[in-house]
Scaffold this motif. Structure first.
Motif, mmCIF file in Angstrom:
data_model
loop_
_atom_site.group_PDB
_atom_site.id
_atom_site.type_symbol
_atom_site.label_atom_id
_atom_site.label_comp_id
_atom_site.label_asym_id
_atom_site.label_seq_id
_atom_site.Cartn_x
_atom_site.Cartn_y
_atom_site.Cartn_z
ATOM 1 N N PHE A 1 0.847 -1.388 -0.043
ATOM 2 C CA PHE A 1 0.016 -0.147 0.166
ATOM 3 C C PHE A 1 0.892 1.298 -0.121
ATOM 4 O O PHE A 1 1.780 1.311 0.795
ATOM 5 N N TRP A 2 0.446 2.349 -0.939
ATOM 6 C CA TRP A 2 1.361 3.409 -1.121
ATOM 7 C C TRP A 2 1.019 4.469 0.199
ATOM 8 O O TRP A 2 -0.016 4.326 0.452
ATOM 9 N N GLU A 3 2.060 5.488 0.323
ATOM 10 C CA GLU A 3 1.766 6.481 0.817
ATOM 11 C C GLU A 3 0.943 7.254 0.337
ATOM 12 O O GLU A 3 1.127 7.586 -0.969
ATOM 13 N N GLU A 4 0.076 8.408 0.759
ATOM 14 C CA GLU A 4 -0.674 9.293 0.248
ATOM 15 C C GLU A 4 0.144 10.239 -0.593
ATOM 16 O O GLU A 4 -0.247 10.511 -1.677
ATOM 17 N N PRO B 1 10.311 8.697 5.807
ATOM 18 C CA PRO B 1 10.858 9.969 6.140
ATOM 19 C C PRO B 1 10.153 11.015 5.259
ATOM 20 O O PRO B 1 10.047 10.816 3.967
ATOM 21 N N GLY B 2 9.743 12.111 5.878
ATOM 22 C CA GLY B 2 8.956 13.211 5.091
ATOM 23 C C GLY B 2 7.615 13.031 4.772
ATOM 24 O O GLY B 2 6.891 13.943 4.773
ATOM 25 N N ILE B 3 7.167 11.825 4.587
ATOM 26 C CA ILE B 3 5.814 11.413 3.911
ATOM 27 C C ILE B 3 4.998 10.692 4.826
ATOM 28 O O ILE B 3 3.963 10.262 4.617
ATOM 29 N N GLY B 4 5.654 9.920 5.941
ATOM 30 C CA GLY B 4 5.088 8.803 6.568
ATOM 31 C C GLY B 4 3.687 9.455 7.106
ATOM 32 O O GLY B 4 3.778 10.589 7.965
ATOM 33 N N ASN C 1 10.085 11.213 14.829
ATOM 34 C CA ASN C 1 9.573 10.421 13.464
ATOM 35 C C ASN C 1 8.381 9.608 13.576
ATOM 36 O O ASN C 1 8.157 8.855 12.896
ATOM 37 N N GLY C 2 7.561 10.087 14.560
ATOM 38 C CA GLY C 2 6.130 9.676 14.436
ATOM 39 C C GLY C 2 5.875 8.279 15.509
ATOM 40 O O GLY C 2 5.082 7.292 15.008
ATOM 41 N N CYS C 3 6.324 8.204 16.632
ATOM 42 C CA CYS C 3 6.130 7.627 17.445
ATOM 43 C C CYS C 3 4.500 7.299 17.984
ATOM 44 O O CYS C 3 3.536 8.088 17.465
ATOM 45 N N LEU C 4 4.257 6.196 18.660
ATOM 46 C CA LEU C 4 2.552 6.084 19.208
ATOM 47 C C LEU C 4 2.603 7.165 20.254
ATOM 48 O O LEU C 4 3.321 7.625 21.082
ATOM 49 N N TRP C 5 1.183 7.461 20.140
ATOM 50 C CA TRP C 5 0.568 8.388 21.355
ATOM 51 C C TRP C 5 -0.630 7.654 21.692
ATOM 52 O O TRP C 5 -1.466 6.789 20.970
ATOM 53 N N ALA C 6 -0.961 7.797 23.038
ATOM 54 C CA ALA C 6 -2.259 6.843 23.646
ATOM 55 C C ALA C 6 -2.986 7.797 24.692
ATOM 56 O O ALA C 6 -2.185 8.605 25.497
ATOM 57 N N ILE C 7 -3.978 7.679 25.080
ATOM 58 C CA ILE C 7 -4.818 7.959 26.040
ATOM 59 C C ILE C 7 -4.824 7.461 27.254
ATOM 60 O O ILE C 7 -5.618 6.180 27.226
ATOM 61 N N PRO C 8 -4.046 7.185 28.226
ATOM 62 C CA PRO C 8 -3.926 6.258 29.107
ATOM 63 C C PRO C 8 -5.330 6.066 29.818
ATOM 64 O O PRO C 8 -5.930 7.262 30.445
ATOM 65 N N GLY C 9 -5.693 4.907 30.213
ATOM 66 C CA GLY C 9 -7.097 4.505 30.862
ATOM 67 C C GLY C 9 -8.166 4.732 29.859
ATOM 68 O O GLY C 9 -9.304 4.400 30.295
ATOM 69 N N SER C 10 -8.216 5.264 28.673
ATOM 70 C CA SER C 10 -9.294 5.478 27.828
ATOM 71 C C SER C 10 -10.029 3.960 27.575
ATOM 72 O O SER C 10 -10.995 4.351 26.903
ATOM 73 N N GLU D 1 2.059 12.472 11.314
ATOM 74 C CA GLU D 1 3.158 12.372 10.400
ATOM 75 C C GLU D 1 4.435 12.375 10.617
ATOM 76 O O GLU D 1 4.861 12.969 11.702
ATOM 77 N N ASN D 2 5.085 11.546 9.878
ATOM 78 C CA ASN D 2 6.529 11.580 10.040
ATOM 79 C C ASN D 2 7.492 12.682 9.298
ATOM 80 O O ASN D 2 7.326 12.644 7.911
ATOM 81 N N GLN D 3 7.552 13.880 9.953
ATOM 82 C CA GLN D 3 8.311 14.966 9.211
ATOM 83 C C GLN D 3 9.691 15.150 9.032
ATOM 84 O O GLN D 3 10.425 15.982 8.638
#
Length: 284
Positions: free
Chosen positions: A79-82, A146-149, A182-191, A244-246
């Protein structure tokens, strides 16, 4: 937190129950990481750019979901990047830097990825979480180029991989260091304690969500920066995302989603509709 011989400790289980995620450092060895990365390089080298592929986007899933996506449930598909293409639909850069992800049956169709996915340490961890007859329902190699993730919008895994009762757990393995840059995960603890917000359904007209997305306060999210080899265990109802990975550095990861098949029913209106039932990792 470090995993000991694949079994989660009572403290780790308590943290997971409270927060909806758990970081297990050094879950994969350097040898396993290099083996999977090298195998993906080979798959990309063999990949024919002119073959049937599609763009993957979590922002426009209804528009980008097609037969190529549906058929990927039992295949190794690309699958391609947008942002991989210019106005004339030509790749801006080599294919190796333009692919968003490869999925969704690496764990079944490729020996290298199967070896990790069906390893004893994965099975032992799932036993600790209470699984009785787990199957890997999908796998993905995610590049975060890189740049487009591309951005992955806030979501819950149970929305897409629904069982009755809900049993999905995400296993997200960092194959490179994952940082805020570079675009690590983020989460809402307890959600995860608030239950499932909405579902992603497949019917005669295609795919759609049954409800609009809630608005989330970005201040509620925490970053999950991890080193290569770390595994992030994600409850199916946890709200999580990545940006995004910028940066100039990629953020490769291998992701598995597991559901139980003992006393649980796979929803017929999930997007994944398999011709052959997946083999369980074990049966308790």
């Amino acid at each position: 937190m470090v995993l000991i011989e694949g079994n989660l400790s009572s403290e780790q289980l308590q943290f997971f129950d409270s927060n909806g995620y758990l970081v297990l450092e050094s879950f994969a060895s350097q040898e396993e990481i290099q083996s999977m990365r090298k195998r993906m390089e080979e798959l990309l080298d063999e990949f024919d750019c002119s073959s049937d592929t599609s763009v993957f986007s979590t922002k426009n899933q209804q528009q980008t979901t097609n037969d190529h996506f549906f058929e990927s449930a039992e295949k190794i598909s690309f699958f391609w990047e947008e942002k991989a293409f210019d106005e004339d639909r030509n790749l801006k850069q080599p294919k190796q830097l333009s692919i968003n992800k490869v999925g969704h049956a690496l764990h079944e169709k490729d020996a290298v990825f199967n070896k990790f996915s069906s390893s004893g340490k994965v099975s032992s961890m799932l036993r600790s979480l209470g699984y009785q007859r787990p199957v890997v329902i999908q796998s993905m190699y995610i590049f975060k180029q890189p740049g487009i993730g591309g951005e992955v919008v806030p979501h819950q895994d149970n929305s897409f991989l629904y069982t009755e009762p809900t049993t999905c757990t995400g296993l997200w393995l960092a194959l490179e260091d994952a940082t805020i840059v570079n675009g690590c995960l983020w989460a809402i603890p307890g959600s995860h304690k608030n239950g499932l917000v909405r579902r992603f359904l497949r019917d005669e007209s295609g795919v759609h969500f049954d409800k609009p997305s809630p608005c989330y306060n970005q201040e509620d999210f925490i970053s999950l920066e991890v080193k290569a080899g770390s595994l992030v265990v994600i409850h199916g109802d946890l709200i999580h995302q990545s940006f995004e990975n910028q940066s100039s550095k990629s953020r490769h990861a291998y992701s598995l989603h597991v559901v139980d098949t003992n006393g649980c029913k796979w929803a017929e209106d999930n997007w994944i509709r398999r011709n052959v039932d997946p083999e369980p990792l074990f049966s308790s």
